[in-house]
Design an enzyme around this catalytic site. Sequence first.
Site, PDB file in Angstrom:
ATOM      1  CB  SER A 109       9.640 -11.101  15.707  1.00 10.55           C
ATOM      2  OG  SER A 109       9.895  -9.597  16.281  1.00 10.55           O
TER       3      SER A 109
ATOM      4  CE1 TYR B 114       6.464  -6.007  14.210  1.00  8.28           C
ATOM      5  CE2 TYR B 114       7.576  -5.798  16.298  1.00  8.28           C
ATOM      6  CZ  TYR B 114       7.604  -6.111  14.688  1.00  8.28           C
ATOM      7  OH  TYR B 114       8.333  -6.885  14.265  1.00  8.28           O
TER       8      TYR B 114
ATOM      9  CB  SER C  32       1.656   2.865   4.358  1.00  8.99           C
ATOM     10  OG  SER C  32       2.212   1.567   4.440  1.00  8.99           O
TER      11      SER C  32
ATOM     12  CE  LYS D 191       4.753  -8.924  12.779  1.00 13.53           C
ATOM     13  NZ  LYS D 191       4.705  -9.341  10.951  1.00 13.53           N
TER      14      LYS D 191
ATOM     15  CG  ASN E 234      -0.036  -0.022   2.827  1.00 16.04           C
ATOM     16  OD1 ASN E 234       0.936   0.160   2.580  1.00 16.04           O
ATOM     17  ND2 ASN E 234      -1.335   0.153   3.494  1.00 16.04           N
TER      18      ASN E 234
ATOM     19  CG  ASP F 187      -4.677  -0.153   3.276  1.00 16.90           C
ATOM     20  OD1 ASP F 187      -4.819  -1.614   4.418  1.00 16.90           O
ATOM     21  OD2 ASP F 187      -4.156   0.515   3.821  1.00 16.90           O
TER      22      ASP F 187
END
Length: 330
Positions: free
Chosen positions: A125, A150, A34, A154, A32, A58
Amino acid sequence: MKIVVTGGLGFIGSHTVVELQNENFEVIVIDNLSNSSIEVLDGIERITGKKPLFEQIDLRDKTAVQNFFKKYDDVSGVIHFAASKAVGESVQNPLLYYENNISSLVYILQELNKKPEANFIFSSSCTVYGQAEKMPIAESTPIQPAMSPYGNTKQIGEEIITDVTKVSNLNAILLRYFNPVGAHESNEIGELPLGVPQNLVPFITQTGVGLRKELSVYGNDYPTPDGTCVRDYIHVVDLAKAHVIAMQRLVNKTNTDKLEIFNLGTGKGSTVLEVITAFEKASGQKLPYKIVDRREGDVTEAYANTDKANNVLGWKTQLSLDDAISSAWK
Ligand code: WQD
């Protein structure tokens, strides 16, 4: 064989598109824009001689996701990078993170669920391990409560995929990245963060070219060899190659498990001061830096046990920290 790469113009995504095309996969990029630039498509074309198909979508737009999978009804796999990834921003704006990182994932999986069979790779992650008790960190290490929205996206993403694989034809691989750094040796693509970089290596290179006055080193009183935090910095090209091997494993049905998890790191920890030294060696210049207080939420050390990725995937990093830092600097 057609592979969809979401976030394919971003840092790790763009390097993975290059490696997929090098292995003759046909790639469709969704992005997208961004936190990326359309020019990355030209960089990919200059490296590989081929421009991937591109759809500016998006993924929070459910109808757009549905229409995409109607248009491309013969894809063999999806590698899902598209996500927001700034830890601090996620604390300030958690709903943005839950919408962008979770809703999008759900919409894609809903479409893949309609297929008789689907292959999916998820960018996870090492943040899911928090401060692990034992180094190096193996995949069997218990997950710890997330320290940021965040990080939570994940963990939740991993759980959603795990649940879906139990009741559908989805085959998935979760890849837990340690600290990806560096750039393609051609200099055609690299890490291009917008605004002030939060991550160490882009902050160092921007300081090196004079965009930033000095680097703040967040604490030198940790129980590590020089007092600064230890991380496992992995060259983004090595990381990208692991995605190709993981996708080959899925499409070739090398394995019968519906869900597999791999750590992707070098297995070697480096301190912040060692990264600075590597930068000074690569650039031939001194880096202005000062020691400041610890940054909230930083773990003392995190580096990977890479046995599973080495033995099961048959993948091993080939590039060093010096390679990564000098390519980032170039
Ligand atoms: C590395 C080291 C800092 C900046 C984060 C996310 C993680 C992951 C990657 C994805 C630490 C020190 C940094 C600076 C410094 N996810 N540092 N001065 O924190 O290991 O991981 O990014 O997208 O989920 O948490 O990476 O690069 O921010 O920091 O001293 O200006 O460099 O304290 O020891 P981190 P990082």
